[in-house]
Design a protein around this motif. Sequence first.
Motif, PDB file in Angstrom:
ATOM      1  N   LEU A  27      -3.658   1.159  -3.846  1.00 42.54           N
ATOM      2  CA  LEU A  27      -3.704  -0.305  -3.879  1.00 42.54           C
ATOM      3  C   LEU A  27      -5.023  -0.752  -3.275  1.00 42.54           C
ATOM      4  CD1 LEU A  27      -1.707  -2.261  -5.069  1.00 42.54           C
ATOM      5  CD2 LEU A  27      -0.982  -2.818  -2.784  1.00 42.54           C
ATOM      6  N   ASP A  28      -5.874  -1.246  -4.135  1.00 44.07           N
ATOM      7  CA  ASP A  28      -7.197  -1.694  -3.699  1.00 44.07           C
ATOM      8  C   ASP A  28      -7.170  -3.205  -3.511  1.00 44.07           C
ATOM      9  OD1 ASP A  28     -10.194  -1.482  -3.475  1.00 44.07           O
ATOM     10  OD2 ASP A  28     -10.003  -2.812  -5.200  1.00 44.07           O
TER      11      ASP A  28
ATOM     12  N   ASP B 241       0.856  -1.198   0.000  1.00 45.78           N
ATOM     13  CA  ASP B 241       0.000   0.000   0.000  1.00 45.78           C
ATOM     14  C   ASP B 241       0.882   1.233   0.000  1.00 45.78           C
ATOM     15  OD1 ASP B 241      -2.717  -0.838   0.253  1.00 45.78           O
ATOM     16  OD2 ASP B 241      -2.456  -1.241   2.385  1.00 45.78           O
TER      17      ASP B 241
ATOM     18  N   ASP C 243      -6.968   5.484  -5.001  1.00 52.86           N
ATOM     19  CA  ASP C 243      -6.773   4.355  -4.097  1.00 52.86           C
ATOM     20  C   ASP C 243      -5.579   3.608  -4.698  1.00 52.86           C
ATOM     21  OD1 ASP C 243      -6.771   2.002  -2.697  1.00 52.86           O
ATOM     22  OD2 ASP C 243      -8.877   1.503  -3.083  1.00 52.86           O
TER      23      ASP C 243
ATOM     24  N   GLU D 248      -6.229   7.564  -0.539  1.00 49.59           N
ATOM     25  CA  GLU D 248      -6.803   6.780   0.552  1.00 49.59           C
ATOM     26  C   GLU D 248      -5.777   6.559   1.672  1.00 49.59           C
ATOM     27  OE1 GLU D 248      -9.095   2.969  -0.376  1.00 49.59           O
ATOM     28  OE2 GLU D 248      -7.328   2.271   0.685  1.00 49.59           O
ATOM     29  N   GLU D 249      -4.508   6.540   1.310  1.00 47.10           N
ATOM     30  CA  GLU D 249      -3.471   6.232   2.296  1.00 47.10           C
ATOM     31  C   GLU D 249      -2.918   7.456   3.027  1.00 47.10           C
ATOM     32  OE1 GLU D 249      -3.105   3.284   3.254  1.00 47.10           O
ATOM     33  OE2 GLU D 249      -4.243   2.373   1.628  1.00 47.10           O
TER      34      GLU D 249
HETATM   35 MN    MN Z   1      -6.408   0.777  -0.833  1.00 45.97          MN
END
Ligand code: MN
Length: 331
Positions: free
Chosen positions: A114-115, A70, A112, A93-94
Motif C-alpha cells: 500500500l503506497d 497497510d 509495496d 516494504e511492510e
Molecule cells: Mn507502503
Amino acid sequence: MENVTTLGEFIIEKQQDFPGSSGEFSRILSGIRLASKVVSQQINKAGLLTDILGTAGSENIQGEQQQKLDVYANEQFIKALKYREVVCGIASEENDEFIVLNDNGKYVVAMDPLDGSSNIDVNVSVGTIFSIYRRLSPVGTPVTKADFLQKGTEQLAAGYVIYGSSTMLVYTTGSGVNGFTYDPGIGVFVLSHPNMKTTEDGKIYSLNEGNFYKSSKGIQEYVKYAQTIDPKTNRPLTGRYIGSLVADFHRNLIKGGIYIYPATSSSPNGKLRLLYECNPMGFIAEQAGGLASTGKQRVLEVIPTELHQRVPFFVGSKNMVEKAISFVKDE
Ligand code: MN
Ligand code: AHG
Ligand code: MN
C-alpha cells in the motif's frame, strides 16, 4: 462487451511471448489481479469501516506508522501469491525480513502493498507496486536474500495498481506498458490503456516543496527553474503533488511530467525504496518512453545491497528528467 479484452485474456495471450513458459509466471499476475480486487473493495468502503481506518499501532522496519490497511493489503498479496505456489519468496516494504514461500517456486516478488497509505484516511488515491524476478538460487532450495538483491534491469515484470476514482492495474513485462481499468459491476479488469507512452516533454513537476531548505543547491535551483516563466510557453511549469507515488506517477505518465524525491539533509538517500518503489516504477517509465535516474545513474542499474535500501528518485518524461538531473549531476 464483445470488443473488450480482459486482463485475464491478455495475460494468457501474452504468455506466448515467453517461449517455454509453463504458465507459472501468468499465475503470479493472476494472484496479483485477485489480491488487488480484494484490496480495492476494502479501500472503497474504508470510510464506512471504523475498524479499518487509522494506524495499526505498529511500526514497520523504517520506523513508519503502519496503517491498518497497510497490514491488510500486505496480508492479501502474500496470501494470493502463497497459494499459487510458483513464488519462492516475497520482499515487502511492510516486513523486516523477506518471506520464504514455496522452495520449488522459480520467482521472487518485491512489493509495496500500500503506497501513499497516509492518504487513506482522507479519501485520496493510494496504490500497490510490485516487481517480479526470476530467482538466482537453485529451485528446490529456500529463497535467499541474494535472490532479491538483483538489479532492476533483471525485472521480468513490474506494475502498479492505483485505487483512485477508478481502480487501474498498469504493468509491463518488458514489451510496452498496458493499463486495465477495473469494472466493479462485473468484477474484471478491462484493457483501457493499451501501449501507454509518456510524452518526451511535459508541464508538471511533482515534489514535496516543503523539503526545499533540506534539499541540495541543485534541487533548489531546479525548483526555481520550474517556477520561472518559460518564454516559449509564457508560463512556469505546473506543480502537482499528491503524496502517493503511484498517483503522482500515474498522472505524470498520462499527462507528461516529472516526479522527484531527492536526497534531503534528513534523508541523504531520499525516501523511496529501490526494490519496492523505484525499480518497478523505473521499469514502467522506461517502457513508456521515459527515464528513471538517481541523479547520478540509471535507477535500474543500481546494484542493491539491502532489501529496504533507499535512493534519490527522478522519474518521468525523458527531457524533463534529463533537465532535472543536469542540476544535480555534479553535486
Ligand atoms: Mn507502503
Ligand atoms: P508509503 O505509504 O508506501 O510509505 O509511501 C509513501 C511515499 C510515496 O508514496 C510518496 O510519494 C512519498 O512517500 C511522500 O513523502 P513525503 O510525505 O515526504 O512527501
Ligand atoms: Mn510507498
